[in-house]
Design a protein around this motif. Structure first.
Motif, PDB file in Angstrom:
ATOM      1  N   LEU A 345     -17.793   2.011  24.166  1.00 56.27           N
ATOM      2  CA  LEU A 345     -16.592   2.721  24.562  1.00 56.27           C
ATOM      3  C   LEU A 345     -15.350   1.850  24.404  1.00 56.27           C
ATOM      4  CD1 LEU A 345     -17.766   4.576  27.810  1.00 56.27           C
ATOM      5  CD2 LEU A 345     -17.605   5.496  25.486  1.00 56.27           C
ATOM      6  N   ASN A 346     -14.214   2.512  24.107  1.00 52.92           N
ATOM      7  CA  ASN A 346     -12.933   1.810  23.995  1.00 52.92           C
ATOM      8  C   ASN A 346     -12.144   1.864  25.299  1.00 52.92           C
ATOM      9  OD1 ASN A 346     -13.502   1.364  21.291  1.00 52.92           O
ATOM     10  ND2 ASN A 346     -12.477   3.250  20.626  1.00 52.92           N
ATOM     11  N   PHE A 347     -12.742   2.419  26.354  1.00 53.82           N
ATOM     12  CA  PHE A 347     -12.055   2.548  27.638  1.00 53.82           C
ATOM     13  C   PHE A 347     -13.043   2.223  28.757  1.00 53.82           C
ATOM     14  CE2 PHE A 347     -13.997   6.560  26.672  1.00 53.82           C
ATOM     15  CZ  PHE A 347     -14.541   6.985  27.875  1.00 53.82           C
ATOM     16  N   GLU A 348     -12.510   1.922  29.910  1.00 60.25           N
ATOM     17  CA  GLU A 348     -13.362   1.600  31.046  1.00 60.25           C
ATOM     18  C   GLU A 348     -13.912   2.892  31.652  1.00 60.25           C
ATOM     19  OE1 GLU A 348     -15.601  -0.427  33.697  1.00 60.25           O
ATOM     20  OE2 GLU A 348     -14.462  -1.271  31.999  1.00 60.25           O
ATOM     21  N   PRO A 349     -15.224   3.065  31.747  1.00 60.59           N
ATOM     22  CA  PRO A 349     -15.801   4.296  32.302  1.00 60.59           C
ATOM     23  C   PRO A 349     -15.553   4.396  33.799  1.00 60.59           C
ATOM     24  CG  PRO A 349     -17.520   2.680  31.920  1.00 60.59           C
ATOM     25  CD  PRO A 349     -16.264   2.094  31.333  1.00 60.59           C
ATOM     26  N   ALA A 350     -15.715   5.609  34.328  1.00 64.34           N
ATOM     27  CA  ALA A 350     -15.470   5.834  35.754  1.00 64.34           C
ATOM     28  C   ALA A 350     -16.464   5.067  36.612  1.00 64.34           C
ATOM     29  CB  ALA A 350     -15.541   7.324  36.070  1.00 64.34           C
ATOM     30  N   GLY A 351     -17.684   4.887  36.113  1.00 67.34           N
ATOM     31  CA  GLY A 351     -18.695   4.173  36.885  1.00 67.34           C
ATOM     32  C   GLY A 351     -19.675   3.454  35.982  1.00 67.34           C
ATOM     33  N   ARG A 352     -20.414   2.516  36.562  1.00 64.70           N
ATOM     34  CA  ARG A 352     -21.433   1.759  35.828  1.00 64.70           C
ATOM     35  C   ARG A 352     -22.818   2.139  36.354  1.00 64.70           C
ATOM     36  NH1 ARG A 352     -19.593  -2.754  32.478  1.00 64.70           N
ATOM     37  NH2 ARG A 352     -17.313  -2.604  32.460  1.00 64.70           N
TER      38      ARG A 352
END
Length: 591
Positions: A345-352
């Protein structure tokens, strides 16, 4: 050196060689040896070869035989069950003969035509829910007994369900007996249609009636061993209680009605009912093709197991190829590798990925039936049916892949049929009628208004073709309905022709929506409804190939993770049946 001289070493090597040879033969022919051992008639002992037939023609003979049947059924709670009757002038006479047999070979033939009523001891035996009465289409015989003698036969079970569950064709009693017992039943129509009310039954009649019931319980035992999958060295006695969770959903459910109702339901509300086949698709046997002929096929695997990573390379989950391609086309991710196909992904996801919940989504999934392991054809099964899931809040239905499992067509059909009993129980406890209930239609049809509408349309468009007497009747009906009108006009007929005869049903409720609402309000929240369906699936289907970390509390654990990260509202937690204060306490104890 003499030819008769044998050294100790040569003896030792000869023994070793013989042992190796024996092991090779056992391994080489293990399937045929296992099949031979499985055919040892332990399921027929004391059932077919050692049959003991008792004919009961009077009330005072009943108690002793019933007590024997109860004693034989103390540990193996199954009775073979069948009935015989005659037809006179096209009308069926009351049931003349009732057959009940135990797994120890006792078959009791109760001549009801001589008794005129069912004795209390026998009635109690038939109404005992703990004793399973097995046969082919036993529900039909039970209905006849209920109609003729007012007795309710409890816990009837059609052997064809068990055959399908064990991976065999669903056949009639004669073919099941030949296939699984290697025993040929006499199915002569002359005997089947003989006089069962005769003063004295012939030996041929007695054997015909008895062996049908004896074969039924013997077939149940044989198929029970198939379902239990005991090793050939495991000679423990079989207990019907061990199988009860698997067969309980099919008790008192007609085989033909069960398949018809649930196949049609599966095509809509349950699972999308798409058949997927592996790339190396194999040709199915003819009978199996016929059984699944209504199911469409697709020629691709369900799980692609592509990898989705966070910007720092941490694995988030596995996804299918089309989803991975979407991230690329939307410039939301970058392809990292081809094998396995990986997108970062090129963005930080909402959760891991957190805990076992996160690891479940990270783990690759197998394209196979989770019950039997079959890989050449499978269907998507919604463990929690869509008719309930679609009424869940978004947070509980947006990530529902945990409850989408793959089943082969046979297992899928079996699972769908077993769902019927859970739906019926939910309909009762939640006062939410199913499709055959009274409160499932949103509108009633008002027949009076419908007749006026029909009269208006007929007079408006077909007056010239209607006899004058009928025209007068229709005009009178319209004027009687519109009491304020004194004469028929075109405007009045148009008004009548456009009447809406549908009347809203005050008792209307949508089954799935009502069940969901009741669980939210009274029964502990939606995680309890999920747990009910998941435990039902585990108990009935006994899946051996579930994905790793699959568990009945999955959504509760997932919501707790989200709550600890501040990504779920208190309202959604309340609907799910979770308490934020308890979740916060758990988090504080962890830290």
């Amino acid at each position: 050196m003499s030819n008769s001289t044998v050294t100790p070493n040569s003896k030792k090597w000869a023994i070793v060689a013989a042992g190796v040879g024996l092991v090779y033969v056992l391994l080489r022919h293990r399937h045929s040896i296992w099949g031979t051992l499985r055919r040892i008639p332990r399921h027929r002992a004391n059932t077919m070869e050692q049959a003991h037939i008792e004919v009961i023609s009077s009330l005072h003979q009943t108690r002793s035989i019933v007590n024997q049947l109860k004693e034989h059924s103390r540990h193996f709670k199954v009775l073979g069950f069948d009935c015989e009757w005659i037809t006179v002038g096209g009308s069926r006479r009351p049931v003349a003969l009732l057959q009940l047999s135990s797994h120890q070979g006792l078959c009791a033939l109760f001549r009801l035509c001589c008794m005129k009523q069912i004795p209390k001891d026998l009635r109690d035996l038939l109404e005992d829910e703990d004793l399973i009465k097995v046969g082919v289409a036993p529900q039909d015989d039970a209905m006849k007994l209920s109609h003729d003698f007012g007795v309710g036969v409890a816990s009837t079970f059609d052997l064809r369900y068990m055959a399908v569950m064990a991976g065999h064709p669903a056949e009639g009693l004669g073919k099941l007996s030949k296939t699984h017992l290697d025993f040929q039943l006499d199915k002569s129509w002359r005997l089947a249609c003989s006089n069962w009310e005769a003063p004295q039954l012939t030996a041929a009649q007695l054997n015909y009636a008895a062996y049908d019931a004896l074969a039924a319980v013997a077939i149940f035992k044989k198929l029970s061993y198939d379902l239990q999958r005991q090793q050939f060295w495991d000679w423990r006695s079989l207990k019907s209680d061990d199988l009860h969770p698997q067969i309980e959903p099919f008790l008192d459910v007609s085989y033909s009605a069960g398949f018809t109702q649930n196949l049609s339901r599966g095509a809509g509300a349950d699972s999308g009912f798409h058949t997927l086949t592996a790339k190396a698709k194999q040709r199915k046997p003819k009978k199996q093709q016929q059984q699944c002929r209504n199911l469409g096929t697709q020629s691709k695997a369900f799980y692609d197991n592509c990898l989705l990573q966070a910007p720092d390379g941490e694995l988030l989950c596995t996804i299918d190829r089309s989803k991975a391609a979407w991230y690329l086309t939307q410039n939301l991710g970058t392809q990292i590798s081809e094998q396995p196909f990986t997108v970062r992904l090129n963005f930080e996801p909402a959760g891991r990925a957190v805990g076992d919940v996160g690891r479940y989504y990270q783990t690759p999934k197998e394209n196979q039936c989770v019950v039997c392991g079959r890989r050449d054809a499978y269907l998507r099964k919604n463990v929690v049916p869509r008719e309930y899931r679609k009424h869940f809040p978004t947070v509980m239905k947006s990530h529902s892949s945990h409850d989408i499992l793959l089943l082969c067509p046979n297992c899928h059909q079996t699972s769908n049929i077993s769902d019927h009993k859970i739906r019926s129980k939910l309909a009762t406890i939640c006062e939410a009628p199913l499709a055959n209930g009274d409160g499932v239609t949103q509108y009633h049809c008002d027949q009076q208004i419908r007749s006026i509408k029909s009269a208006g349309r007929a007079l408006l468009h077909q007056r010239e073709r209607i006899p004058s007497e009928k025209v007068a009747q229709l005009e009178k009906a319209v004027l009687d309905y519109y009491k304020e009108e004194t004469e028929i006009s075109e405007e009045l007929l148009k008004k009548a022709a456009n009447l809406d005869y549908r009347v809203e049903n005050d008792d209307y409720c949508q089954h799935g929506k009502k069940v969901v609402q009741m669980y939210c309000d009274k029964f502990g929240g939606l995680v309890e409804l999920e747990r009910l369906w998941r435990e039902h699936f585990l108990n009935v289907m006994r899946p051996r190939f579930l994905p790793q970390l699959w568990n009945v509390n999955h959504n509760a654990d997932r919501l707790e993770v989200r709550a600890s990260e501040g990504r779920v509202t208190n309202e959604d937690l309340a609907v799910a049946g979770l308490d934020r204060s308890v979740i916060d306490l758990k988090d504080s104890m962890k830290t």
